[in-house]
Motif scaffolding. Sequence first.
Motif, mmCIF file in Angstrom:
data_model
loop_
_atom_site.group_PDB
_atom_site.id
_atom_site.type_symbol
_atom_site.label_atom_id
_atom_site.label_comp_id
_atom_site.label_asym_id
_atom_site.label_seq_id
_atom_site.Cartn_x
_atom_site.Cartn_y
_atom_site.Cartn_z
ATOM 1 N N GLU A 1 0.829 -1.207 0.000
ATOM 2 C CA GLU A 1 0.000 0.000 0.000
ATOM 3 C C GLU A 1 0.865 1.260 0.000
ATOM 4 O OE1 GLU A 1 -3.242 2.198 2.888
ATOM 5 O OE2 GLU A 1 -3.187 0.013 2.854
ATOM 6 N N THR A 2 1.896 1.289 0.825
ATOM 7 C CA THR A 2 2.801 2.440 0.888
ATOM 8 C C THR A 2 3.521 2.641 -0.433
ATOM 9 O OG1 THR A 2 3.098 2.139 3.259
ATOM 10 C CG2 THR A 2 4.789 3.428 2.117
ATOM 11 N N PHE A 3 3.985 1.549 -1.024
ATOM 12 C CA PHE A 3 4.698 1.604 -2.294
ATOM 13 C C PHE A 3 3.797 2.152 -3.403
ATOM 14 C CE2 PHE A 3 6.421 -0.609 -6.130
ATOM 15 C CZ PHE A 3 7.695 -0.061 -6.120
ATOM 16 N N ILE A 4 2.574 1.652 -3.467
ATOM 17 C CA ILE A 4 1.627 2.135 -4.476
ATOM 18 C C ILE A 4 1.335 3.620 -4.262
ATOM 19 C CG2 ILE A 4 -0.756 1.961 -5.303
ATOM 20 C CD1 ILE A 4 -0.525 -1.089 -4.785
ATOM 21 N N ALA A 5 1.175 4.035 -3.022
ATOM 22 C CA ALA A 5 0.926 5.454 -2.738
ATOM 23 C C ALA A 5 2.075 6.314 -3.246
ATOM 24 C CB ALA A 5 0.715 5.659 -1.233
ATOM 25 N N GLN A 6 3.312 5.842 -3.095
ATOM 26 C CA GLN A 6 4.464 6.586 -3.619
ATOM 27 C C GLN A 6 4.399 6.678 -5.136
ATOM 28 O OE1 GLN A 6 7.670 4.179 -1.911
ATOM 29 N NE2 GLN A 6 8.457 6.058 -0.986
ATOM 30 N N LEU A 7 4.089 5.571 -5.792
ATOM 31 C CA LEU A 7 4.039 5.568 -7.256
ATOM 32 C C LEU A 7 2.943 6.493 -7.776
ATOM 33 C CD1 LEU A 7 4.613 1.760 -7.927
ATOM 34 C CD2 LEU A 7 6.298 3.612 -7.966
ATOM 35 N N VAL A 8 1.822 6.544 -7.075
ATOM 36 C CA VAL A 8 0.738 7.455 -7.449
ATOM 37 C C VAL A 8 1.180 8.899 -7.212
ATOM 38 C CG1 VAL A 8 -1.612 8.200 -6.861
ATOM 39 C CG2 VAL A 8 -1.095 5.753 -7.112
ATOM 40 N N SER B 1 15.467 -9.770 -1.920
ATOM 41 C CA SER B 1 16.268 -9.575 -0.710
ATOM 42 C C SER B 1 16.099 -8.188 -0.085
ATOM 43 C CB SER B 1 17.744 -9.808 -1.036
ATOM 44 O OG SER B 1 18.165 -8.892 -2.032
ATOM 45 N N GLU B 2 15.430 -7.293 -0.779
ATOM 46 C CA GLU B 2 15.286 -5.920 -0.285
ATOM 47 C C GLU B 2 13.811 -5.566 -0.126
ATOM 48 O OE1 GLU B 2 19.034 -3.974 -2.699
ATOM 49 O OE2 GLU B 2 17.089 -4.085 -3.669
ATOM 50 N N PRO B 3 13.484 -4.690 0.802
ATOM 51 C CA PRO B 3 12.097 -4.229 0.916
ATOM 52 C C PRO B 3 11.721 -3.370 -0.292
ATOM 53 C CG PRO B 3 13.511 -3.067 2.466
ATOM 54 C CD PRO B 3 14.361 -4.103 1.801
ATOM 55 N N LEU B 4 10.431 -3.136 -0.452
ATOM 56 C CA LEU B 4 9.950 -2.291 -1.544
ATOM 57 C C LEU B 4 10.545 -0.901 -1.413
ATOM 58 C CD1 LEU B 4 6.197 -3.298 -1.583
ATOM 59 C CD2 LEU B 4 7.912 -3.864 -3.304
ATOM 60 N N ASN B 5 11.128 -0.412 -2.496
ATOM 61 C CA ASN B 5 11.757 0.900 -2.460
ATOM 62 C C ASN B 5 11.811 1.459 -3.879
ATOM 63 O OD1 ASN B 5 13.106 3.134 -1.483
ATOM 64 N ND2 ASN B 5 15.106 2.179 -1.631
ATOM 65 N N VAL B 6 11.614 2.773 -3.962
ATOM 66 C CA VAL B 6 11.775 3.475 -5.233
ATOM 67 C C VAL B 6 12.674 4.677 -4.980
ATOM 68 C CG1 VAL B 6 9.635 4.794 -4.907
ATOM 69 C CG2 VAL B 6 10.597 4.588 -7.181
ATOM 70 N N SER B 7 13.627 4.897 -5.877
ATOM 71 C CA SER B 7 14.493 6.072 -5.768
ATOM 72 C C SER B 7 14.260 6.960 -6.982
ATOM 73 C CB SER B 7 15.957 5.664 -5.656
ATOM 74 O OG SER B 7 16.332 4.844 -6.731
ATOM 75 N N VAL B 8 14.287 8.263 -6.747
ATOM 76 C CA VAL B 8 14.019 9.256 -7.779
ATOM 77 C C VAL B 8 15.327 9.928 -8.154
ATOM 78 C CG1 VAL B 8 12.695 11.309 -8.382
ATOM 79 C CG2 VAL B 8 11.780 9.679 -6.708
ATOM 80 N N HIS B 9 15.548 10.065 -9.453
ATOM 81 C CA HIS B 9 16.763 10.710 -9.952
ATOM 82 C C HIS B 9 16.370 11.787 -10.959
ATOM 83 C CE1 HIS B 9 18.964 7.329 -8.234
ATOM 84 N NE2 HIS B 9 18.007 6.568 -8.751
ATOM 85 N N ASP B 10 16.963 12.960 -10.806
ATOM 86 C CA ASP B 10 16.682 14.030 -11.765
ATOM 87 C C ASP B 10 17.960 14.644 -12.331
ATOM 88 O OD1 ASP B 10 17.548 15.491 -9.584
ATOM 89 O OD2 ASP B 10 15.729 16.690 -9.396
ATOM 90 N N ASP B 11 19.082 13.948 -12.168
ATOM 91 C CA ASP B 11 20.361 14.492 -12.615
ATOM 92 C C ASP B 11 20.468 14.612 -14.133
ATOM 93 O OD1 ASP B 11 20.276 11.653 -12.148
ATOM 94 O OD2 ASP B 11 22.410 11.541 -12.619
#
Length: 142
Positions: free
Chosen positions: A72-79, A106-116
């Motif tokens: 749920e948290t991951f989907i909220a981030q994507l939205v 092996s890792e929890p749900l995570n998204v990283s944002v890059h704007d470089d």
Amino acid sequence: MPLSDVYAVASKDIVFESFDGEAVVLDLSNGKYFGFSDSGSKVWQALASGVGIEALVRSSAGAATIDAAAIETFIAQLVEFGLLAPSNATPRPSSDDLPAALAAASEPLNVSVHDDLADLITVDPIHEVEEPLGWPAVKQVS
């Protein structure tokens, strides 16, 4: 936040590709790109292909690092990032290999944002050519 039953890629400006099982998502409208943890890549691919939330939660039952709250948290981030939007489509079932893939993550749900690279990505050298300005011209945001 109540979840929709199914989500879809939010716009035609969101493009993604999988490289060796890792998803990379690019928002052409603002030049940001997004990287995911191994489990995040699997969940993104499922959501982008129309897998229903119920099926996704069932598929994550054997995963040590993923539960319904994390999804749920991951989907909220994507939205929030504008990558996904609720859809009225009929939910698709998950693939047969999704539960094993999520259990092996092996890792929890995570998204990283890059704007470089945003300035380079938002330049459209093929379609945004204006004679007086030269080439390439920066795409104008409307």
